[in-house]
Design a protein around this motif. Structure first.
Motif, short mmCIF file in Angstrom:
data_model
loop_
_atom_site.label_atom_id
_atom_site.label_comp_id
_atom_site.label_asym_id
_atom_site.label_seq_id
_atom_site.Cartn_x
_atom_site.Cartn_y
_atom_site.Cartn_z
N GLY A 240 0.82 -1.30 -0.21
CA GLY A 240 -0.02 -0.24 -0.20
C GLY A 240 0.84 1.14 -0.09
O GLY A 240 1.67 1.04 -0.69
N HIS A 241 0.74 2.39 0.65
CA HIS A 241 1.31 3.54 0.66
C HIS A 241 1.45 4.04 1.59
O HIS A 241 2.58 4.51 2.20
N ALA A 242 1.54 2.87 2.70
CA ALA A 242 2.47 2.92 4.68
C ALA A 242 3.62 2.84 3.62
O ALA A 242 4.63 2.67 2.50
N GLU A 243 4.62 3.86 4.45
CA GLU A 243 6.16 4.70 4.17
C GLU A 243 6.81 2.96 4.54
O GLU A 243 8.06 2.99 3.97
N SER A 244 6.28 2.35 5.81
CA SER A 244 7.51 2.05 6.38
C SER A 244 6.59 0.82 7.54
O SER A 244 5.88 1.38 7.73
N LEU A 245 6.43 -0.24 8.03
CA LEU A 245 6.24 -0.70 9.00
C LEU A 245 7.31 -0.61 10.55
O LEU A 245 8.47 -0.62 9.69
N ASN A 246 6.74 -0.74 11.32
CA ASN A 246 7.82 -0.50 12.97
C ASN A 246 8.21 -1.89 13.09
O ASN A 246 7.48 -2.48 12.50
N LEU A 247 9.32 -1.45 13.73
CA LEU A 247 10.16 -2.63 14.53
C LEU A 247 9.36 -3.80 15.01
O LEU A 247 9.28 -5.00 14.24
N ALA A 248 8.67 -3.39 15.83
CA ALA A 248 7.41 -4.95 16.12
C ALA A 248 6.52 -5.70 14.82
O ALA A 248 6.79 -6.93 15.37
N MET A 249 6.19 -4.21 14.35
CA MET A 249 5.19 -5.10 12.87
C MET A 249 6.40 -5.90 12.21
O MET A 249 5.59 -7.23 12.01
N ALA A 250 7.18 -5.48 11.49
CA ALA A 250 7.89 -5.89 11.21
C ALA A 250 8.92 -7.05 11.79
O ALA A 250 9.02 -8.26 10.61
N ALA A 251 9.12 -7.67 13.35
CA ALA A 251 9.72 -8.65 13.24
C ALA A 251 8.29 -9.32 13.34
O ALA A 251 9.10 -10.00 13.25
N THR A 252 7.91 -9.65 13.73
CA THR A 252 5.79 -10.28 13.70
C THR A 252 5.61 -10.93 12.43
O THR A 252 6.07 -12.20 12.37
N VAL A 253 5.95 -10.49 11.96
CA VAL A 253 6.11 -10.96 10.30
C VAL A 253 6.41 -11.88 9.51
O VAL A 253 6.48 -12.37 9.49
N CYS A 254 8.26 -11.17 10.13
CA CYS A 254 9.00 -11.68 9.69
C CYS A 254 9.11 -13.20 10.57
O CYS A 254 9.54 -14.82 9.74
N LEU A 255 8.80 -13.40 11.38
CA LEU A 255 8.79 -13.98 12.55
C LEU A 255 7.98 -15.44 12.44
O LEU A 255 8.14 -16.56 11.85
N TYR A 256 6.38 -15.12 11.44
CA TYR A 256 5.83 -15.73 11.27
C TYR A 256 5.63 -16.50 9.68
O TYR A 256 5.40 -17.60 9.59
N ALA A 257 5.96 -15.44 8.79
CA ALA A 257 6.79 -16.48 8.04
C ALA A 257 7.78 -17.49 8.36
O ALA A 257 7.68 -18.54 7.27
N SER A 258 8.71 -17.00 8.74
CA SER A 258 9.88 -18.12 9.63
C SER A 258 9.07 -19.49 10.01
O SER A 258 9.02 -20.64 9.90
N ALA A 259 8.03 -19.22 11.15
CA ALA A 259 7.21 -20.29 11.59
C ALA A 259 6.11 -21.10 10.92
O ALA A 259 6.22 -22.65 10.95
N GLU A 260 5.75 -20.37 9.43
CA GLU A 260 4.50 -20.78 8.21
C GLU A 260 5.83 -21.68 8.16
O GLU A 260 5.55 -23.07 7.51
N ALA A 261 7.19 -21.97 7.11
CA ALA A 261 7.81 -22.24 6.76
C ALA A 261 8.44 -23.66 7.33
O ALA A 261 8.77 -25.33 7.26
#
Length: 267
Positions: free
Chosen positions: A241-262
């Motif tokens: 979307g148009h958001a400039e970025s995700l904050n640290l906690a949001m980005a970390a959670t997204v990355c960690l859940y991608a790892s959990a799914e893998a």
């Protein structure tokens, strides 16, 4: 019941709001029913005293019963005393003085599974972010969280509250430098993935097939070039979307859940 807000005991507990006192005593204050419940359930040996108001003792009877069953000291206090002990404006009626739970880096990394998932926080200064990342790592099933020496004190009351009890659920190590952390992980065959907006690899293209660690940077400036260069890959979360970025906690959670799914699909 403890009713004297100026007693030495109250002053000693209140003093734990200062980092210097926490460092000297090796103790910190966990406030609120969630934190106290998890401390009593998962690390009772690290709980020194529980303080509870009469109303909270009735409302959270299961926590009080569990603490007494674990043979912990439970002290009934007036609401005014609890307020004097805590640094929140509206304490939730229960708090516990706990002994620190972090472990040395070598211990945190000992016995990691073959598909290890580790989260590394480097120069993270915001208490809410640090605590939320620890909580997200716990929820995603990470095996350890490593917090660098230049990061916020994990026993800061805001960090403890933000973990919502996860501080007691998984190994957490503090005090090591970033190079020490990366070297120790690499020595164990763990792939280092820098999470940074400058990454050329998108998250859905990242290789999450083996043991790996997400290396997270400071809220304001991310990861310095030398840290990115020391990692095996630099990965960014795509912004659709148009958001400039995700904050640290949001980005970390997204990355960690991608790892959990893998991880889930491999098992």
């Amino acid at each position: 019941m403890l009713t004297n807000t100026r007693s030495d005991r109250v002053k000693a507990v209140r003093a734990l709001s200062r980092r210097s006192v926490r460092s000297r005593t090796g103790e910190f204050l966990a406030e609120g029913p969630q934190a106290v419940r998890e401390a009593v359930a998962f690390r009772p040996a690290h709980v020194r005293d529980v303080y509870v108001t009469p109303e909270a003792a009735e409302r959270h009877a299961a926590i009080v019963e569990a603490a007494r069953a674990a043979e912990l000291w439970v002290h009934e206090v007036s609401p005014e005393v609890l307020a004097a002990m805590c640094d929140t404006e509206s304490p939730q009626g229960i708090a516990a003085v706990c002994r620190v739970v972090d472990v040395p880096l070598e211990e945190a990394l000992a016995g990691l599974p073959a598909d290890a998932l580790v989260c590394v926080l480097t120069h993270v200064r915001d208490p809410g972010n640090a605590g939320t990342v620890i909580r997200g790592a716990d929820a995603a099933g990470a095996d350890a969280v490593i917090v660098s020496d230049a990061s916020v004190d994990i026993y800061n009351s805001k960090v403890v509250r933000s973990t919502v009890g996860s501080l007691w659920h998984l190994p957490v190590s503090t005090g090591s430098t970033v190079p020490e952390i990366l070297d120790a992980l690499r020595a164990r065959g763990i792939t280092l993935l820098a999470a940074d907006g400058a990454g050329t690899t998108l998250l859905h293209d990242a290789d999450l097939g083996g043991p790996h660690a997400w290396v997270m940077g400071n809220e304001a400036w991310g990861l310095p070039q030398e840290v990115r260069d020391a990692c095996d890959d630099v990965v960014r979360v795509p912004i659709h979307g148009h958001a400039e970025s995700l904050n640290l906690a949001m980005a970390a959670t997204v990355c960690l859940y991608a790892s959990a799914e893998a991880r889930r699909t491999r098992r």
